[in-house]
Scaffold this active site. Structure first.
Site, PDB file in Angstrom:
ATOM      1  N   ASN A  58      83.698  50.644  86.721  1.00  0.00           N
ATOM      2  CA  ASN A  58      83.683  49.185  86.646  1.00  0.00           C
ATOM      3  C   ASN A  58      83.819  48.805  85.171  1.00  0.00           C
ATOM      4  O   ASN A  58      82.862  48.902  84.400  1.00  0.00           O
ATOM      5  CB  ASN A  58      82.372  48.644  87.219  1.00  0.00           C
ATOM      6  CG  ASN A  58      82.266  47.138  87.086  1.00  0.00           C
ATOM      7  OD1 ASN A  58      83.231  46.462  86.747  1.00  0.00           O
ATOM      8  ND2 ASN A  58      81.082  46.601  87.333  1.00  0.00           N
ATOM      9  N   PRO A  59      85.004  48.382  84.729  1.00  0.00           N
ATOM     10  CA  PRO A  59      85.237  48.155  83.297  1.00  0.00           C
ATOM     11  C   PRO A  59      84.387  47.047  82.693  1.00  0.00           C
ATOM     12  O   PRO A  59      84.217  46.996  81.475  1.00  0.00           O
ATOM     13  CB  PRO A  59      86.733  47.810  83.229  1.00  0.00           C
ATOM     14  CG  PRO A  59      87.074  47.321  84.594  1.00  0.00           C
ATOM     15  CD  PRO A  59      86.195  48.077  85.534  1.00  0.00           C
TER      16      PRO A  59
ATOM     17  N   THR B 126      87.849  49.653  89.078  1.00  0.00           N
ATOM     18  CA  THR B 126      87.726  48.554  90.032  1.00  0.00           C
ATOM     19  C   THR B 126      88.222  47.271  89.384  1.00  0.00           C
ATOM     20  O   THR B 126      88.031  47.041  88.188  1.00  0.00           O
ATOM     21  CB  THR B 126      86.273  48.383  90.491  1.00  0.00           C
ATOM     22  OG1 THR B 126      85.437  48.138  89.351  1.00  0.00           O
ATOM     23  CG2 THR B 126      85.788  49.641  91.193  1.00  0.00           C
TER      24      THR B 126
ATOM     25  N   SER C  73      78.943  52.660  86.248  1.00  0.00           N
ATOM     26  CA  SER C  73      78.543  51.259  86.276  1.00  0.00           C
ATOM     27  C   SER C  73      77.044  51.239  86.488  1.00  0.00           C
ATOM     28  O   SER C  73      76.340  52.160  86.065  1.00  0.00           O
ATOM     29  CB  SER C  73      79.277  50.513  87.393  1.00  0.00           C
ATOM     30  OG  SER C  73      78.969  49.132  87.363  1.00  0.00           O
ATOM     31  N   GLY C  74      76.540  50.197  87.159  1.00  0.00           N
ATOM     32  CA  GLY C  74      75.126  50.132  87.500  1.00  0.00           C
ATOM     33  C   GLY C  74      74.925  50.468  88.968  1.00  0.00           C
ATOM     34  O   GLY C  74      75.773  51.090  89.613  1.00  0.00           O
ATOM     35  N   ASP C  75      73.798  50.012  89.522  1.00  0.00           N
ATOM     36  CA  ASP C  75      73.494  50.294  90.922  1.00  0.00           C
ATOM     37  C   ASP C  75      74.440  49.578  91.878  1.00  0.00           C
ATOM     38  O   ASP C  75      74.609  49.997  93.021  1.00  0.00           O
ATOM     39  CB  ASP C  75      72.049  49.880  91.231  1.00  0.00           C
ATOM     40  CG  ASP C  75      71.043  50.701  90.444  1.00  0.00           C
ATOM     41  OD1 ASP C  75      71.265  51.911  90.286  1.00  0.00           O
ATOM     42  OD2 ASP C  75      70.043  50.119  89.973  1.00  0.00           O
TER      43      ASP C  75
ATOM     44  N   GLY D 208      75.841  50.634  83.440  1.00  0.00           N
ATOM     45  CA  GLY D 208      75.666  49.247  83.875  1.00  0.00           C
ATOM     46  C   GLY D 208      74.391  48.639  83.343  1.00  0.00           C
ATOM     47  O   GLY D 208      73.671  49.239  82.533  1.00  0.00           O
ATOM     48  N   SER D 209      74.088  47.437  83.815  1.00  0.00           N
ATOM     49  CA  SER D 209      72.867  46.750  83.386  1.00  0.00           C
ATOM     50  C   SER D 209      71.643  47.316  84.080  1.00  0.00           C
ATOM     51  O   SER D 209      70.605  47.546  83.462  1.00  0.00           O
ATOM     52  CB  SER D 209      72.989  45.248  83.680  1.00  0.00           C
ATOM     53  OG  SER D 209      74.079  44.679  82.989  1.00  0.00           O
TER      54      SER D 209
ATOM     55  N   ARG E  46      69.065  40.574  79.995  1.00  0.00           N
ATOM     56  CA  ARG E  46      69.365  39.413  80.837  1.00  0.00           C
ATOM     57  C   ARG E  46      68.397  39.307  82.005  1.00  0.00           C
ATOM     58  O   ARG E  46      68.107  38.210  82.491  1.00  0.00           O
ATOM     59  CB  ARG E  46      70.803  39.468  81.337  1.00  0.00           C
ATOM     60  CG  ARG E  46      71.123  40.533  82.376  1.00  0.00           C
ATOM     61  CD  ARG E  46      72.627  40.481  82.696  1.00  0.00           C
ATOM     62  NE  ARG E  46      73.055  41.506  83.613  1.00  0.00           N
ATOM     63  CZ  ARG E  46      73.220  41.335  84.922  1.00  0.00           C
ATOM     64  NH1 ARG E  46      72.945  40.165  85.463  1.00  0.00           N
ATOM     65  NH2 ARG E  46      73.656  42.317  85.684  1.00  0.00           N
TER      66      ARG E  46
END
Length: 458
Positions: free
Chosen positions: A147-148, A179, A203-205, A235-236, A310
């Site tokens: 996921n860029p 993606t 990426s994240g979850d 990811g975050s 965030r």
């Protein structure tokens, strides 16, 4: 060089500086030593840290060799002996992940083997690879989904500069796909041929959630869900990495790559969530949430540049705004005394073997760990995002053995749960949360659960 001066797993080599060296495997530690002028190997002190890969700062005294490399054998990615004509020197390549503290990087060393030592070097390489993988399949076929815009938008850079070099150094074949839109990973997982040893997500979850739902939607879902899904923390939110790698290592990308390369399968439970009235089924892992826990995730999508911060911002904003949502939860209570539940849980932990937290995913294969995996889960954010007006009913996926159908076929159709009088109902009023009087602590006289109001997290 006399073999009597070398251990049974020592191979004499020519180093890059044309000096004589030795490849040593002792106590699951791989070392590259530079020999002194007399060519002897004397017992050397063990490395100060099993994760170190630093030139020795000590001066050589007498016959003591200089340690150029030291790393645990489980961090070795590949050892290979190049082909060559008979009677010529052969190149031996060593690729490994080197760690010192929280710093990890890829290390590649190239040495030369004299023609007389080639047969021994071939046996050494084979033995080292067996020790490094210990039952895990080397040279895996990997589908890598990226996921860029994941995290702070650095996923693509991390994959190009860190992930791919490590996977390629290990001899893995990588099919990389980026993606481009929401649920793209789910579409890919639903359509791919099941020819991969591992599906990795950078990426994240959220990307893991998409992959699991894509695999679960296939006509051969039971077979598809046996394909290991391995996260890379770019990811975050990387909660699955915390569970797999531990709270200290969860954000170390090279360690996550090791998990892809030689990790052992671990089963994971999934939760089947049926959204009403659309009868849309989603699969959840780790947690299912609503209200504030969703708002602090979905509500801060535009703040990805802040990274993990965030979520803190979203949480504080939610507390200040005190946004209210109507909520009704029905549950069938199996046990209600929380003190007794805690006692039984502690007793169960003492009497059973844990196969979750604390198990190193790149440790040797544990024959006691079940090999069948049929569960997946969904994030709190996606549940709200995909929700419809009405109620959310959740149930547990049957574990494969007790469901009808082919072992490699589709999953059983969802069945709407029908609560009866024995079910407990908890319903919010949309008003502020009531404050319990001093001494009540929100519990009944017998530690029973009681109705609550203004629910913000379940």
């Amino acid at each position: 060089m006399s073999r009597s001066l070398m251990g049974p797993q020592d191979i004499p080599v020519i180093l890059h500086n044309d000096k004589r060296g030795l490849l040593v495997l002792e106590d699951d530690i791989l070392q590259v030593l530079q020999l002194s002028r007399d060519g002897n190997r004397q017992p050397s002190s063990p490395p100060s840290s099993s994760f170190s890969c630093l030139p020795s700062t000590r001066k050589a005294h007498g016959s003591a060799p200089k340690r150029l490399l030291s790393c645990p054998i489980r961090y070795l990615l590949r050892a290979s002996l190049a082909k060559g004509e008979q009677g010529t020197r052969r190149r031996l390549d060593l690729s490994s992940v080197i760690r010192k503290g929280r710093t990890c990087h890829l290390s590649q060393i190239h040495v030369l083997v004299e023609p007389i030592n080639v047969p021994e070097a071939e046996e050494w390489v084979e033995a080292v690879m067996l020790a490094a993988y210990r039952g895990a399949k080397p040279f895996r076929e990997i589908l890598l989904l990226v996921n860029p815009i994941g995290g702070k938008g650095k996923s693509e850079s991390i994959v190009r500069h860190t992930v791919l070099p490590i996977l390629q150094a290990a001899g893995c074949t990588v099919d990389l796909r980026e993606t481009t839109h929401r649920l793209h990973a789910e579409e890919i997982a639903q359509q791919i041929n099941l020819e991969y040893d591992v599906i990795a997500t950078a990426s994240g979850d959220g990307l893991v959630y998409e992959v699991l739902n894509g695999l679960a939607a296939r006509s051969d879902a039971r077979k598809a869900l046996k394909t290991p899904v391995v996260p890379i923390p770019t990811g975050s939110a990387n909660a699955l990495c915390v569970n797999l790698l531990g709270p200290e290592d969860y954000d170390l990308v090279p360690i996550a790559c090791l998990n892809i390369i030689k990790g052992q399968p671990l089963p994971m439970d999934l939760c089947s969530v049926l959204l009403l009235p659309s009868m849309t089924r989603r699969w959840s892992f780790l947690a299912t949430a609503m209200g504030l826990m969703v708002d602090l995730d979905i509500g801060t999508e535009h703040l990805r540049w802040m990274g993990n911060s965030r979520f803190i911002y979203g949480y504080l904003r939610g507390l200040i705004s005190q946004k209210k949502l109507s909520c009704r939860i029905r549950m069938k209570i199996v046990a209600s005394d929380k003190v007794e539940m805690a006692r039984e849980a502690r007793q169960k932990v003492r009497s059973t073997q844990s196969i979750g937290g604390g198990i190193d995913p790149i440790s040797p294969t544990n024959n006691d760990i079940p090999s069948k995996t049929t569960s997946k889960e969904m994030s709190s954010a996606t549940l709200s995002e995909n929700g419809v007006n009405g109620e959310v009913m959740s149930g547990t996926l049957m574990n494969g053995e007790d469901a009808d159908g082919d072992e490699d076929g589709s999953l059983p159709a969802p069945i709407e749960l029908k609560p009866d009088e024995s079910w407990k109902t908890i319903e919010s009023t949309g008003t502020h949360l009531k404050t319990h009087k001093k001494g009540q602590n929100g519990k009944g006289a017998n530690n029973d659960w009681v109705d609550g109001e203004g629910i913000i997290y379940v």
